[in-house]
Design an enzyme around this catalytic site. Structure first.
Site: not given
Length: 343
Positions: A142, A229
């Site tokens: 990623d 997150e």
């Protein structure tokens, strides 16, 4: 013996009239269409298409013209013809049952993209023991703006079979490298998807609209990802309640699923999962960050699709460090999962 003139005349008349009747009967019989099937007329292997009734085209057709045989020949005396072996025989069964149907043409299955073996290095290698990510077949990365200008072709041959590319943050930020990375990853043959970093200080609807505005809906793209997150470096310091977190996530994911036709994947880290996601969203695929232990130890009982096992990967094709990930399945399972996303 001499005959009277009258009987002779009558007898001659009967003979002549008999010949004329026979000739007319033969002529009428010759004009009747023959029921014989001959090899001189090619038979269509399937029913002839029906003509439109009452159209100018059908009315213009001469009465003695057959489209598949030409003009009807002048009547001739019938001459018996011996049947030839193999000659078609009329059947009383419907043509649909005896005419061979064209076999269905099956499309060739899509070519499977090559899966490159893992060749990454790690600046901070971890020993995961018997459950090492190296034992899984399909690895990927990623990326975001922080990886700079990526050589995607070289990165792929190092083992990046898929890439998740940072697209958006909140409701007004677009990663400046997204469009370039999105285009070049595809050109290099990687399967790629886009992810959104969720801000808790913006409404879920605004963020979903912003993502949809910037990420194209393309066939073959991987499902979109919501990155949830706690981020101490974010300008948003708010930490909503668990109930509020789940509500906002649901709104965002539902809107993306309606637009892209694929259920979003949830990316998360251990502390956020512990505070909010344990036992939640059982029907959504998860992408779990776990860089020090196997996900089964950090997220007990949670099924996962992707595992981010390193944030310190090293590879040809990219300067600096890069996040490393692996798909939870075999190479065949990867191809099946990708094919299902593309249908």
């Amino acid at each position: 013996m001499r005959f009277s003139a009258v009987p002779v005349v009558l007898l001659a008349g009967l003979v002549l009239s008999g010949c004329g009747f026979s000739s007319n009967r033969d002529r009428v019989a010759a004009q009747q269409p023959s029921r014989e099937t001959t090899s001189s007329v090619a038979q269509s292997p399937s029913p002839m298409p029906a003509a439109n009734v009452g159209t100018a085209a059908s009315q213009a057709q001469p009465p003695q013209e057959m489209a598949w045989a030409g003009p009807v020949p002048e009547p001739q005396a019938f001459v018996p013809v011996a049947r030839t072996t193999g000659m078609p025989v009329p059947s009383e069964r419907p043509i649909a049952l005896i005419a061979p149907e064209n076999p269905a043409i099956e499309e060739a299955p899509p070519t499977r993209g090559q899966v490159y073996s893992h060749r990454f290095r790690d600046a901070k290698p971890i020993n995961f023991g018997s459950r090492s990510p190296r034992k899984l077949a399909v690895h990927g990365v990623d990326v975001s703006r922080w990886q700079g200008d990526i050589n995607w072709a070289k990165l792929r041959t190092q083992g990046a079979n898929f890439a998740y590319i940072k697209a958006t943050d909140g409701g007004d930020h677009l990663d400046p490298m997204f469009k370039k990375n999105w285009r070049r990853a595809k050109e290099a043959g990687l399967k790629r998807g886009a992810y959104h970093f969720f801000y808790w200080c913006r409404t879920a609807g605004e963020q979903a609209d912003w993502f949809i505005r910037n990420v194209p809906r393309e066939a073959g793209a991987l499902p979109p990802v919501i990155d949830v997150e706690w981020n101490g470096e974010s300008s948003c310091k708010r930490r909503p309640s668990r109930e509020r977190v789940l509500e906002k996530m649901q709104v965002f994911m539902d809107k993306l699923e309606r637009h892209y036709g694929q259920r979003p994947i949830i990316y998360t880290a251990p502390d956020f999962y512990r505070d909010n996601l344990k036992g939640a969203f059982p029907n959504h695929p998860f992408w779990l960050r776990s860089v020090a232990a196997h996900p089964s130890k950090v997220y007990p009982g949670r099924k996962w699709l992707f595992w981010q096992y390193s944030g310190s990967g090293l590879s040809h094709g990219v300067d600096g460090r890069i996040d490393l990930n692996v798909f939870h399945g075999s190479e065949d399972e990867w191809h099946s999962w990708v094919a299902a996303r593309s249908s």
